[in-house]
Scaffold this active site. Structure first.
Site, PDB file in Angstrom:
ATOM      1  N   THR A 213      13.158  59.908  90.277  1.00 16.68           N
ATOM      2  CA  THR A 213      12.440  58.696  90.698  1.00 16.68           C
ATOM      3  C   THR A 213      11.247  59.014  91.590  1.00 16.68           C
ATOM      4  O   THR A 213      10.719  58.120  92.245  1.00 16.68           O
ATOM      5  CB  THR A 213      13.404  57.765  91.452  1.00 16.68           C
ATOM      6  OG1 THR A 213      13.901  58.436  92.624  1.00 16.68           O
ATOM      7  CG2 THR A 213      14.557  57.336  90.557  1.00 16.68           C
ATOM      8  N   SER A 214      10.794  60.233  91.607  1.00 19.28           N
ATOM      9  CA  SER A 214       9.724  60.625  92.527  1.00 19.28           C
ATOM     10  C   SER A 214       8.383  60.001  92.180  1.00 19.28           C
ATOM     11  O   SER A 214       7.486  59.980  93.020  1.00 19.28           O
ATOM     12  CB  SER A 214       9.583  62.153  92.555  1.00 19.28           C
ATOM     13  OG  SER A 214       9.178  62.636  91.289  1.00 19.28           O
ATOM     14  N   MET A 215       8.237  59.480  90.948  1.00 23.42           N
ATOM     15  CA  MET A 215       6.954  58.896  90.538  1.00 23.42           C
ATOM     16  C   MET A 215       7.011  57.377  90.398  1.00 23.42           C
ATOM     17  O   MET A 215       6.115  56.766  89.806  1.00 23.42           O
ATOM     18  CB  MET A 215       6.494  59.508  89.217  1.00 23.42           C
ATOM     19  CG  MET A 215       5.954  60.922  89.356  1.00 23.42           C
ATOM     20  SD  MET A 215       4.490  61.026  90.407  1.00 23.42           S
ATOM     21  CE  MET A 215       3.299  60.135  89.423  1.00 23.42           C
ATOM     22  N   LYS A 264       3.568  65.351  89.296  1.00 27.81           N
ATOM     23  CA  LYS A 264       3.099  64.727  90.537  1.00 27.81           C
ATOM     24  C   LYS A 264       1.660  64.257  90.335  1.00 27.81           C
ATOM     25  O   LYS A 264       1.031  64.514  89.308  1.00 27.81           O
ATOM     26  CB  LYS A 264       3.151  65.717  91.717  1.00 27.81           C
ATOM     27  CG  LYS A 264       4.500  66.384  91.970  1.00 27.81           C
ATOM     28  CD  LYS A 264       5.575  65.403  92.376  1.00 27.81           C
ATOM     29  CE  LYS A 264       6.928  66.120  92.551  1.00 27.81           C
ATOM     30  NZ  LYS A 264       8.026  65.181  92.847  1.00 27.81           N
ATOM     31  N   ASN A 317       6.286  57.877  94.744  1.00 30.02           N
ATOM     32  CA  ASN A 317       7.376  57.439  95.614  1.00 30.02           C
ATOM     33  C   ASN A 317       7.427  58.419  96.792  1.00 30.02           C
ATOM     34  O   ASN A 317       8.260  59.329  96.849  1.00 30.02           O
ATOM     35  CB  ASN A 317       8.692  57.427  94.840  1.00 30.02           C
ATOM     36  CG  ASN A 317       9.822  56.770  95.600  1.00 30.02           C
ATOM     37  OD1 ASN A 317       9.635  56.292  96.723  1.00 30.02           O
ATOM     38  ND2 ASN A 317      10.997  56.758  95.003  1.00 30.02           N
TER      39      ASN A 317
END
Length: 367
Positions: A213-215, A264, A317
């Site tokens: 869920t980092s993006m 990223k 995120n």
């Protein structure tokens, strides 16, 4: 029974002819019509019908009566014989052909000489409507009122309108536009499968899946994207590009594999100073207003310089991303490609390019 029906029908035709000519049909006229048309046809089966006399004094419609005698139309008699192949020479058939000649001819000099006005086929035989069953009588664009007589004898006047459009569809309305405007989930899935199979592990593009869920909110877990590998041969990576890259050396030293791939967003390029202060990202002392970030940053970062050949990457995120604020700038040589298109799930198919120009950043100078 057949003779009675035939006689009634013949009488009806005779009355119609006389009515159109302005003359009332009497008993004598009906009898004359019967003697001339019906009797030779149905009562004289064993007799050969008389051939129409072609002499100037003969009369096709009845016995000669001096100056009122009409010359026979040999042309229509010949046509009748050719059509019927000499099988039928009845005065009824020949009379009907002559009647068609009178109703369809452009001039009616013979009838006007007798004081009889021209008449139309529809008035002679009401149930024969030439304007309806003749294909050649229907123009390309027609709007007219037609009086019809139905089987019950009622007269109705419906509005009949026929409109043919002459618009020709151009190339812009062809299958290409239909394909581009298609919204079926199955069609999108099929198109995606074909496209990805062609691009899989090619030198031009490469499909990738989002593992975390980092993006968020740009990309969610399970989304699949296509990363193109061509553009960075002609230019350097730019701010706001979403890049896919291999694990940098510092991560490999800490147990990551060289085959591990991350995704990223570039927030600063070589030569920039990056810091995080009071929940805001600053590049070269300028606050970055990023519409793809949903919440303020909950950590602090001292100013960091991005050396030549490197970029600074962060996840959208920001608070749940393992990125450059943890392990430092990313070497440009580790970048595999630029993520440009999300092809899965079908309901979220779209490009993921941030169209904001670098020169038009919505930045606010720190006072």
């Amino acid at each position: 029974m057949a003779i009675r029906v035939t006689f009634t029908y013949s009488s009806y035709v005779a009355r119609s002819i006389a009515s159109s000519a302005g003359t009332r049909v009497g008993t004598g006229d009906v009898r004359s019509c019967f003697e001339t048309w019906v009797r030779p046809r149905f009562c004289g089966h064993n007799q050969i019908p008389d051939i129409v006399d072609k002499s100037p004094g003969s009369n096709t419609w009845g016995p000669s009566s001096g100056p009122r005698a009409r010359p026979a139309s040999s042309m229509y008699s010949t046509i009748a014989r050719e059509i019927l192949e000499e099988g039928c020479k009845s005065p009824l058939v020949l009379g009907m052909i002559s009647l068609m000649n009178l109703t369809g001819a452009p001039q009616f000099s013979g009838m006007t000489g007798l004081g009889i006005s021209p008449f139309k086929t529809s008035s002679v035989i009401p149930f024969l409507r030439g304007s309806k069953w003749m294909p050649c009588s229907i123009p390309a664009t027609l709007s007219t009122d037609i009086a019809e007589v139905d089987r019950g004898g009622k007269v109705c006047d419906p509005k009949v309108k026929l409109e043919l459009s002459d618009k020709v569809s151009n190339g812009g309305n062809g299958w290409v536009n239909k394909l581009l405007n298609i919204c079926s989930e199955d069609a999108k899935a099929a198109f995606t499968a074909v496209t990805v199979s062609l691009l899989f592990r090619s030198a031009l593009a490469e499909p990738k899946s989002i593992p975390s869920t980092s993006m968020l909110p740009t990309l969610d877990v399970g989304d699949r994207v296509i990363a193109e590998k061509v553009s960075y041969f002609f230019r350097k990576p730019e701010v706001s590009d979403i890049v896919i890259f291999k694990a940098p050396p510092i991560l490999v030293e800490h147990g990551y594999s060289c085959a591990d791939v991350f995704i990223k967003r570039i927030v600063a390029s070589e030569g920039d100073w990056v810091e995080v202060c009071d929940g805001k990202l600053l590049v070269n002392d300028t606050v970055q207003a990023e519409d793809f970030v949903l919440e303020p940053i909950d950590y602090e970062m001292e100013p960091m310089f991005v050396p030549e050949g490197y970029v600074f990457v962060l996840g959208d995120n920001r608070n749940k991303s393992f990125d450059s604020h943890n392990w430092g700038p990313l070497p440009i040589k580790n970048i595999i490609g630029r993520s440009v298109f999300r092809y899965w799930p079908p309901s979220k198919v779209s490009d993921i390019i941030h169209h904001e120009q670098v020169s038009q950043k919505r930045a606010v100078d720190v006072s």
